[in-house]
Motif scaffolding. Structure first.
Motif, PDB file in Angstrom:
ATOM      1  N   TYR A   1       0.875  -1.420  -0.031  1.00 20.59           N
ATOM      2  CA  TYR A   1       0.012  -0.109  -0.092  1.00 20.59           C
ATOM      3  C   TYR A   1       0.788   1.251   0.090  1.00 20.59           C
ATOM      4  CZ  TYR A   1      -3.203   3.593   1.291  1.00 20.59           C
ATOM      5  OH  TYR A   1      -3.956   4.784   1.699  1.00 20.59           O
ATOM      6  N   TRP A   2       1.997   1.282   0.875  1.00 26.10           N
ATOM      7  CA  TRP A   2       2.852   2.485   0.714  1.00 26.10           C
ATOM      8  C   TRP A   2       3.443   2.631  -0.604  1.00 26.10           C
ATOM      9  CZ3 TRP A   2       5.822   1.415   5.920  1.00 26.10           C
ATOM     10  CH2 TRP A   2       5.305   1.460   7.153  1.00 26.10           C
ATOM     11  N   TYR A   3       3.676   1.596  -1.244  1.00 27.68           N
ATOM     12  CA  TYR A   3       4.481   1.448  -2.657  1.00 27.68           C
ATOM     13  C   TYR A   3       3.567   1.112  -3.545  1.00 27.68           C
ATOM     14  CZ  TYR A   3       8.773   2.659  -0.215  1.00 27.68           C
ATOM     15  OH  TYR A   3       9.337   3.512   0.699  1.00 27.68           O
ATOM     16  N   ARG A   4       2.327   1.724  -3.806  1.00 28.89           N
ATOM     17  CA  ARG A   4       1.517   1.224  -4.918  1.00 28.89           C
ATOM     18  C   ARG A   4       2.113   1.491  -6.213  1.00 28.89           C
ATOM     19  NH1 ARG A   4      -3.557   4.323  -2.911  1.00 28.89           N
ATOM     20  NH2 ARG A   4      -1.678   5.317  -1.667  1.00 28.89           N
ATOM     21  N   ASP A   5       2.226   0.850  -7.136  1.00 24.45           N
ATOM     22  CA  ASP A   5       2.688   0.841  -8.540  1.00 24.45           C
ATOM     23  C   ASP A   5       4.166   1.265  -8.499  1.00 24.45           C
ATOM     24  OD1 ASP A   5      -0.133   0.578  -9.534  1.00 24.45           O
ATOM     25  OD2 ASP A   5      -0.122   2.860  -9.297  1.00 24.45           O
ATOM     26  N   ALA A   6       4.786   1.167  -7.453  1.00 24.81           N
ATOM     27  CA  ALA A   6       6.448   1.281  -7.510  1.00 24.81           C
ATOM     28  C   ALA A   6       7.108  -0.019  -7.861  1.00 24.81           C
ATOM     29  CB  ALA A   6       6.888   1.560  -6.178  1.00 24.81           C
ATOM     30  N   GLY A   7       8.201  -0.049  -8.493  1.00 24.22           N
ATOM     31  CA  GLY A   7       8.897  -1.336  -8.787  1.00 24.22           C
ATOM     32  C   GLY A   7       9.272  -2.104  -7.895  1.00 24.22           C
ATOM     33  N   ASP A   8       9.456  -3.371  -8.261  1.00 26.45           N
ATOM     34  CA  ASP A   8       9.668  -4.557  -7.410  1.00 26.45           C
ATOM     35  C   ASP A   8      11.004  -4.501  -6.558  1.00 26.45           C
ATOM     36  OD1 ASP A   8       7.332  -5.746  -7.968  1.00 26.45           O
ATOM     37  OD2 ASP A   8       8.266  -7.090  -9.393  1.00 26.45           O
ATOM     38  N   GLU A   9      11.920  -3.543  -7.036  1.00 24.97           N
ATOM     39  CA  GLU A   9      13.278  -3.558  -6.557  1.00 24.97           C
ATOM     40  C   GLU A   9      13.139  -2.540  -5.226  1.00 24.97           C
ATOM     41  OE1 GLU A   9      17.897  -1.906  -7.478  1.00 24.97           O
ATOM     42  OE2 GLU A   9      16.249  -1.769  -9.249  1.00 24.97           O
ATOM     43  N   ALA A  10      12.299  -1.616  -5.359  1.00 25.39           N
ATOM     44  CA  ALA A  10      12.064  -0.763  -4.512  1.00 25.39           C
ATOM     45  C   ALA A  10      11.220  -1.322  -3.246  1.00 25.39           C
ATOM     46  CB  ALA A  10      11.130   0.463  -4.715  1.00 25.39           C
ATOM     47  N   LYS A  11      10.306  -2.281  -3.507  1.00 25.13           N
ATOM     48  CA  LYS A  11       9.589  -3.057  -2.553  1.00 25.13           C
ATOM     49  C   LYS A  11      10.618  -3.952  -1.631  1.00 25.13           C
ATOM     50  CE  LYS A  11       5.194  -2.712  -4.838  1.00 25.13           C
ATOM     51  NZ  LYS A  11       3.847  -3.490  -5.632  1.00 25.13           N
TER      52      LYS A  11
ATOM     53  N   HIS B   1       0.251  10.625  -2.381  1.00 27.37           N
ATOM     54  CA  HIS B   1       0.955   9.834  -3.332  1.00 27.37           C
ATOM     55  C   HIS B   1       0.813   8.319  -3.289  1.00 27.37           C
ATOM     56  CE1 HIS B   1       3.376  13.815  -2.470  1.00 27.37           C
ATOM     57  NE2 HIS B   1       3.829  13.561  -3.639  1.00 27.37           N
ATOM     58  N   ARG B   2       0.795   7.763  -4.473  1.00 32.00           N
ATOM     59  CA  ARG B   2       1.063   6.308  -4.572  1.00 32.00           C
ATOM     60  C   ARG B   2       2.434   5.790  -3.891  1.00 32.00           C
ATOM     61  NH1 ARG B   2      -1.775   7.559  -9.335  1.00 32.00           N
ATOM     62  NH2 ARG B   2      -0.088   7.837 -10.402  1.00 32.00           N
ATOM     63  N   HIS B   3       3.297   6.490  -4.157  1.00 33.51           N
ATOM     64  CA  HIS B   3       4.860   6.221  -3.724  1.00 33.51           C
ATOM     65  C   HIS B   3       5.623   7.305  -3.955  1.00 33.51           C
ATOM     66  CE1 HIS B   3       6.592   5.484  -7.573  1.00 33.51           C
ATOM     67  NE2 HIS B   3       5.648   4.995  -8.018  1.00 33.51           N
ATOM     68  N   VAL B   4       6.782   7.370  -3.183  1.00 34.95           N
ATOM     69  CA  VAL B   4       7.608   8.486  -3.450  1.00 34.95           C
ATOM     70  C   VAL B   4       9.145   7.912  -3.810  1.00 34.95           C
ATOM     71  CG1 VAL B   4       6.568   9.993  -1.831  1.00 34.95           C
ATOM     72  CG2 VAL B   4       8.118   8.397  -0.832  1.00 34.95           C
TER      73      VAL B   4
ATOM     74  N   GLY C   1       4.783  14.125 -10.313  1.00 28.47           N
ATOM     75  CA  GLY C   1       3.548  14.484 -10.675  1.00 28.47           C
ATOM     76  C   GLY C   1       2.574  13.013 -11.282  1.00 28.47           C
ATOM     77  N   ARG C   2       3.421  12.287 -11.860  1.00 23.88           N
ATOM     78  CA  ARG C   2       2.704  10.978 -12.300  1.00 23.88           C
ATOM     79  C   ARG C   2       2.278   9.963 -10.974  1.00 23.88           C
ATOM     80  NH1 ARG C   2       6.374   8.846 -17.143  1.00 23.88           N
ATOM     81  NH2 ARG C   2       6.381  10.707 -18.445  1.00 23.88           N
ATOM     82  N   GLU C   3       2.870  10.305  -9.760  1.00 23.66           N
ATOM     83  CA  GLU C   3       2.501   9.582  -8.529  1.00 23.66           C
ATOM     84  C   GLU C   3       1.515  10.146  -7.785  1.00 23.66           C
ATOM     85  OE1 GLU C   3       3.714   6.684  -9.417  1.00 23.66           O
ATOM     86  OE2 GLU C   3       5.174   7.336 -10.690  1.00 23.66           O
TER      87      GLU C   3
END
Length: 536
Positions: free
Chosen positions: A325-335, A432-435, A442-444
């Motif tokens: 939830y904190w990293y919605r649409d973020a890449g797997d590497e970040a997660k 934000h969906r993620h940071v 702007g996209r997030e």
């Protein structure tokens, strides 16, 4: 010890707690000893080679006007000195040689100061944790949108208890120090791609090393409980902080302000120290784009690790869902850096949770644990007028896309004759969906998750707007705010309430605001900066 203190206090406005006039001083390195005029040593960083055989650490009177955006007061006195002696001078430890000024050593505090007990260093940082965090909030690094989009718009900060866990101990850090190199070791000129891959590799090694040690400790001794969280020793309000991000600047305050936030940081000694040497002591505002980009990218690791520390307190089966939830649409590497194959901790929490929303429960438990030390001066609960408190709470309850047109830092003056005007700060927290985006923030954005926080007094060095309302107009302001749908809607609202630069009474209203700011915060306050004051 003197060098360690200097490298952490070089930006401070030092004052003596028994000085009624409150003169401020800077701690400097001088070529000359006390008794003669100071000869300051000017270097890009506080740990650069001074080029002098002997360095004297001296106090120099601050001659400049105290402005809020760079004002970081730090009290000196008998009690402070007693604590420093207790932490740094009373323990029995050996210092075989003074730390080198070579950048590969000086930029890594875990190498430079490995002779000093970790407990002493951590206690020093915790003692004024708000000041420690303020170093990167008010220091030169936090300037501009790209620098600030590494953090959420509002989050709470807590700290791990002293020496309770392996990453807080001398033996662990002695082994891990090789993984904790920081970008400033390359000076002020650096490449980006090659160095970034190297620091990412080192961070991955450190996370594996730390995860293994933490898991071993938890299985052998104790699973995560609230006892792992520093309670301020029952007296220190620095145990709980709130950080606000305002697009291209930020603020930090003691206390847990606003409703429970989306994310939370739990900082350890290595994290707190690395943030300081990454963004304060080691950051060069005149460095090349490589140096500045690496500093910004490395800060992603710091945020992720602080969030990982918080996740370890949650039930094992819920941690990945919260992370996702904190990293919605973020890449797997970040997660994976937040919680996954790199940052692993497969030991269940020792806290008994009773609902399906463990993060909210965790927040409530922390509020209870830290209740004796929480700073409440800025909370709306501190407003004695129940009706006013209720109206401000309704204003704080506005959320959603309509806030996209609302300024990020708005000072609200409430007039209620014959009573004196009262001041509050209304802060917009952008969803934000993620940071994790460096250049595509702007996209997030998630406008439906925008929220407001209303605090008593004046918070933030760069107000974006000043509104003046009558006591009975707060409800109407909240109603109008819910219906904003365009820039023209906001302009119409501002026509009614805003004190713009062009307002006939701007300077008299500004003077009253500034006077009240210094009355409410006689030590922490300074002159506000109107360079971001909008005239729309």
């Amino acid at each position: 010890v003197s060098r360690y203190l200097y490298e952490h206090l070089f930006l401070a406005h030092l004052y003596f707690d028994d000085d009624a006039q409150r003169h401020y001083f800077r701690l400097i390195r001088s070529r000359t000893p006390p008794g003669v005029a100071a000869d300051p040593i000017a270097t890009r960083r506080p740990y650069d080679d001074p080029g002098s055989e002997r360095v004297y650490y001296r106090l120099q009177r601050e001659q400049e006007t105290i402005v809020d955006k760079t004002h970081m007061p730090y009290a000196l006195g008998a009690q402070r000195m007693a604590r420093w002696r207790e932490w740094f001078l009373t323990p029995d430890y050996a210092v075989d040689q003074l730390p080198s000024y070579d950048p590969t050593v000086a930029a890594n505090p875990f190498l430079a100061f490995r002779a000093l007990p970790v407990s002493a260093r951590y206690r020093f940082l915790l003692d004024e944790a708000e000041f420690t965090i303020m170093g990167f909030i008010k220091g030169p690094v936090c300037r501009g949108q790209v620098a600030l989009d590494v953090i959420q718009d509002r989050f709470w900060v807590f700290f791990l208890a002293d020496q309770r866990l392996p990453q807080q101990r001398d033996d662990f850090l002695a082994r891990a120090s090789a993984f904790l190199r920081l970008p400033a070791e390359a000076g002020s000129s650096s490449g980006i791609i090659g160095p970034w891959r190297e620091y990412a590799r080192l961070e991955a090694q450190y996370l594996r090393h730390k995860s293994a040690a933490l898991s071993e400790y938890a299985l052998a001794k104790e699973r995560p409980t609230l006892d792992w969280i520093w309670d301020g020793d029952g007296v220190n309000p620095n145990a709980a902080l709130t950080v606000f991000r305002h697009y291209d600047s930020a603020s930090v305050s003691k206390g847990l302000l606003g409703e429970p936030p989306k994310t939370v940081w739990v900082l350890s000694y290595p994290l707190l120290e690395r943030i300081h040497y990454l963004l304060v002591a080691g950051f060069d505002v005149y460095g090349n784009v490589g140096h500045q980009a690496l500093s910004r990218l490395y800060m992603d690791f710091m945020r992720m690790e602080a969030e990982f520390n918080a996740l370890t307190f949650l039930p094992l089966e819920r941690r990945r869902a919260v992370r996702d939830y904190w990293y919605r649409d973020a890449g797997d590497e970040a997660k994976e850096h937040v919680y996954g194959t790199l940052a692993r901790f497969e030991v269940d929490s020792g806290i008994r949770f009773r609902t399906q929303t463990p993060l909210a429960e965790f927040y409530a438990m922390l509020r209870t644990r830290l209740a004796p030390v929480l700073e409440r001066q800025r909370e709306l609960a501190s407003v004695p007028d129940a009706g006013l408190r209720q109206d401000l709470a309704a204003l704080a309850g506005v959320h959603g896309a309509s806030l996209s047109w609302w300024p990020e830092v708005l000072i609200l003056r409430v007039d209620d004759p014959p009573h004196a005007a009262r001041y509050f700060t209304v802060l917009r927290n952008t969803g934000h969906r993620h940071v994790t985006s460096l250049l595509r923030e702007g996209r997030e954005l998630q406008p439906d998750e925008n929220t407001l926080t209303v605090v008593a007094g004046i918070l933030g060095s760069y107000p974006n707007a000043i509104f003046r309302v009558q006591r009975d107009e707060i409800g109407a302001l909240a109603t109008a705010l819910r219906t904003l749908a365009s820039e023209n809607d906001y302009r119409a609202l501002a026509d009614r309430y805003a004190v713009r630069r062009t307002h006939a009474d701007f300077w008299s209203i500004s003077d009253a605001l500034q006077d009240e700011h210094l009355r409410l915060a006689p030590i922490a306050g300074g002159l506000l900066d109107y360079s971001r004051l909008e005239n729309r």
